[in-house]
Enzyme design. Structure first.
Site, PDB file in Angstrom:
ATOM      1  N   ARG A 263       7.714   9.464   4.524  1.00  0.00           N
ATOM      2  CA  ARG A 263       7.311   7.931   4.553  1.00  0.00           C
ATOM      3  C   ARG A 263       6.181   7.736   3.509  1.00  0.00           C
ATOM      4  O   ARG A 263       6.262   6.881   2.812  1.00  0.00           O
ATOM      5  CB  ARG A 263       6.926   7.543   5.957  1.00  0.00           C
ATOM      6  N   GLY A 401      16.124   5.228   4.480  1.00  0.00           N
ATOM      7  CA  GLY A 401      15.791   6.553   4.529  1.00  0.00           C
ATOM      8  C   GLY A 401      14.323   6.759   5.210  1.00  0.00           C
ATOM      9  O   GLY A 401      13.466   5.863   5.370  1.00  0.00           O
ATOM     10  N   GLU A 402      14.086   7.838   5.836  1.00  0.00           N
ATOM     11  CA  GLU A 402      13.019   8.360   6.401  1.00  0.00           C
ATOM     12  C   GLU A 402      12.837   7.532   7.851  1.00  0.00           C
ATOM     13  O   GLU A 402      11.849   7.132   8.122  1.00  0.00           O
ATOM     14  CB  GLU A 402      11.810   8.209   5.751  1.00  0.00           C
ATOM     15  N   GLY A 403      13.893   6.743   8.231  1.00  0.00           N
ATOM     16  CA  GLY A 403      13.687   5.906   9.463  1.00  0.00           C
ATOM     17  C   GLY A 403      13.993   4.473   8.874  1.00  0.00           C
ATOM     18  O   GLY A 403      13.200   4.087   7.984  1.00  0.00           O
TER      19      GLY A 403
END
Length: 592
Positions: A263, A401-403
């Site tokens: 992130r 992406g990445e949460g």
């Protein structure tokens, strides 16, 4: 309140951070900047000329470019020297990500290789595993993939169904399941795969591409990131040697730690991509004429240019502040020691809250400014002749992406509350004292009028967040169920982090350089107006949603907190116009 003896994640909300405690990009050494220049030249000389082929999905070319990047050391920064890497600082690694971003497909391939592919193994693997695989990843000889997401468990990582079962002879784990949305899948030699080994136990496994029973789905037809290979990866009773298993029972922690770093690194990249966009916008604004005048003369175009510069400045301030904090958290870890996994996990989890907040802010800023760049270019911006359509498509992934950002907003508050409940942070004391004027939450402004105003806004946003948290926890219903309110409070917390980062960077830079402070202060003031407005709107939404249970004192405190940067504090039009002039004079992002 007594200051913490060392930095803790989330503590910025509860106490004042001093300017000398943060890293700012103006502190880069000549050697650091040379590494950044190497990455920048690699992008412009070797990657961007092949953009058309990359976007067509020439993955063999991308693999070749990754090997070339490895030869220049651009894949080795996160890997310690003992495992064939360079062991660069988090600040320099952020700088490399910044410089590589404008070809976002290549940048994402690079991020998966250097962060998601390398870090779970570095953080949780044993010495033999790291010695065997990390040198290959650092050199680009092997491409790495990160196999976590599944069709029914995207953000719900703990809901994964892929299983790894010990073989009868105990020499292997039998891996069965299917992973989805796996970046680098078509070119990866090594996958870090996360699988369930019990009801609540998860494990990471290193699975080589040539393993029997491993197969790939077709390339996904995506909205953007056309140059990345994204496929399903299917495991049909794949025999994984026991020596390729790590983080046994702790696989979810290995995944979460890597995602935290991902992130942060994605938004470091966003800084660079946005700087490139602004440079192109400034050039166009000077050349394109309507009604006999360059469009850069017009107020609404200047408004866009100033907003771009200010938001980039704010994101850059947060990213490198976070990079400095991460560097401190990771300092002193001996990568081949027995205690390395414990130390790495603690360091990677320490600033998870800030990683989530910066990811939300950065991805949404990228979306906003990429859209504004299209608008500024009119019909040309809507065509594929210019890079803005590609940039707009590609950046859209960053909010997923990445949460997903919705999940990360909840995570900001959840992590803060957990740290308060476990005693890591004195959160309940801070909430109780939030209205006390005797408890400074921001470092002194030292009499500088513009900075004092930003400091007041940062202090007010912090107090508002603490008051709202106090009221949230006093609800009869479980606070986690009030997701709309929780997300609004997360936005106040993020705005507070942004406002304080602006303020601290200005204080630090004014002591570091003899250059004109005008670009610095203009960027900070314009960004502060936007961040204060975000905090004010989000806090008011939370107040209204909390209803009659919100005491009047909290309402008054909120009003006082935000009035420092109401639009009548400065003339926002004149500030933006002058900042736009600076941008046009600099042909892009001004050198503050």
């Amino acid at each position: 309140m007594t200051r913490t003896t060392h930095k803790r994640g989330g503590a910025f909300l509860l106490e004042a951070t001093l300017p000398e405690e943060i890293f700012v990009p103006e502190m880069f050494t000549a050697e650091d900047r040379l590494i950044g220049k190497t990455a920048e030249q690699f992008l412009h000389d070797r990657v961007l000329p092949h953009t058309e082929a990359i976007e067509r999905g020439d993955h063999a070319l991308v693999r070749q470019l990754m090997l070339q990047a490895g030869e220049l050391g651009l894949l080795a920064g996160d890997v310690p020297e003992v495992y064939g890497g360079l062991g660069l600082s988090h600040m320099v690694e952020a700088l490399i990500a910044e410089k590589l971003n404008f070809q976002q497909s290549f940048a994402l391939t690079h991020e998966v290789q250097t962060v998601l592919g390398a870090l779970p193994l570095l953080y949780f693997g044993n010495h033999e595993q790291k010695s065997r695989y990390l040198p290959k990843i650092a050199s680009g000889e092997w491409i790495a993939g990160f196999a976590l997401s599944e069709a029914r468990s995207g953000s719900d990582v703990l809901g994964m169904q892929t299983r790894a079962t010990p073989s009868s002879d105990g020499r292997h784990f039998i891996l069965s399941g299917e992973k989805m949305w796996i970046t680098n899948a078509g070119i990866a030699d090594l996958f870090t795969v996360f699988a369930r080994t019990g009801e609540k136990e998860f494990t990471a496994l290193l699975v080589q591409r040539n393993s029997e029973g491993l197969s790939l789905g077709r390339e996904e037809h995506k909205l953007g990131m056309h140059g990345t290979s994204t496929r399903r990866v299917v495991f049909e009773e794949v025999k994984v040697p026991r020596e390729n298993v790590f983080a046994d029972g702790m696989g979810h922690h290995a995944a979460f730690c890597a995602l935290n770093m991902g992130r942060f690194r994605l938004e470091a990249g966003a800084v660079g991509g946005l700087k490139q966009i602004l440079a192109l916008c400034a050039s166009y604004a000077k050349q394109r004429k309507t009604f006999g005048r360059p469009i850069g003369d017009y107020g609404l175009i200047r408004h866009k240019l100033a907003e771009m510069a200010a938001h980039i400045f704010a994101l850059e301030s947060m990213v490198y502040r976070l990079a400095g904090d991460l560097e401190e958290a990771f300092s002193g870890i001996v990568p081949d020691s027995e205690e390395a996994p414990t130390r790495y996990r603690a360091a990677a989890e320490e600033f998870a809250l800030e990683c989530c907040a910066v990811k939300v802010i950065g991805s949404e800023v990228y979306s906003y400014l990429a859209d504004e760049a299209i608008q500024l270019h009119g019909g040309y911006g809507y065509t594929e002749e210019l890079p803005f359509a590609r940039a707009w498509r590609d950046q859209r992934l960053l909010r997923i992406g990445e949460g997903a950002n919705e999940l990360l907003r909840i995570a900001v508050v959840t992590q803060l509350m957990r740290r308060g409940q476990t005693g890591i942070l004195p959160l309940w004391q801070a909430m109780a004292e939030a209205e006390s004027a005797n408890r400074p939450l921001v470092a002194p402004a030292e009499g500088k009028d513009a900075l004092a105003t930003i400091a007041d806004a940062a202090d007010g946003a912090k107090r508002s967040a603490l008051l709202l948290l106090r009221e949230l926890t006093q609800r009869e219903e479980p606070w986690r169920e009030a997701q709309e309110i929780v997300a609004a409070i997360a936005d106040v917390i993020g705005a507070a982090y942004g406002l304080e980062s602006l303020y601290l960077r200005c204080l630090r830079c004014l002591k570091l350089t003899d250059r004109s402070a005008e670009p610095l202060l203009l960027s900070a003031q314009v960004a502060a107006i936007a961040y204060a407005d975000t905090a004010y709107r989000a806090a008011n939404y939370a107040v209204a949603s909390l209803g009659i249970g919100m005491p009047m004192s909290a309402n008054r405190s909120l009003e006082k907190a935000m009035e420092a940067l109401r639009l009548n504090a400065w003339n926002p039009m004149q500030l933006r116009r002058r900042l736009a002039e600076v941008v046009l004079e600099a042909d892009g992002y001004p050198n503050v």
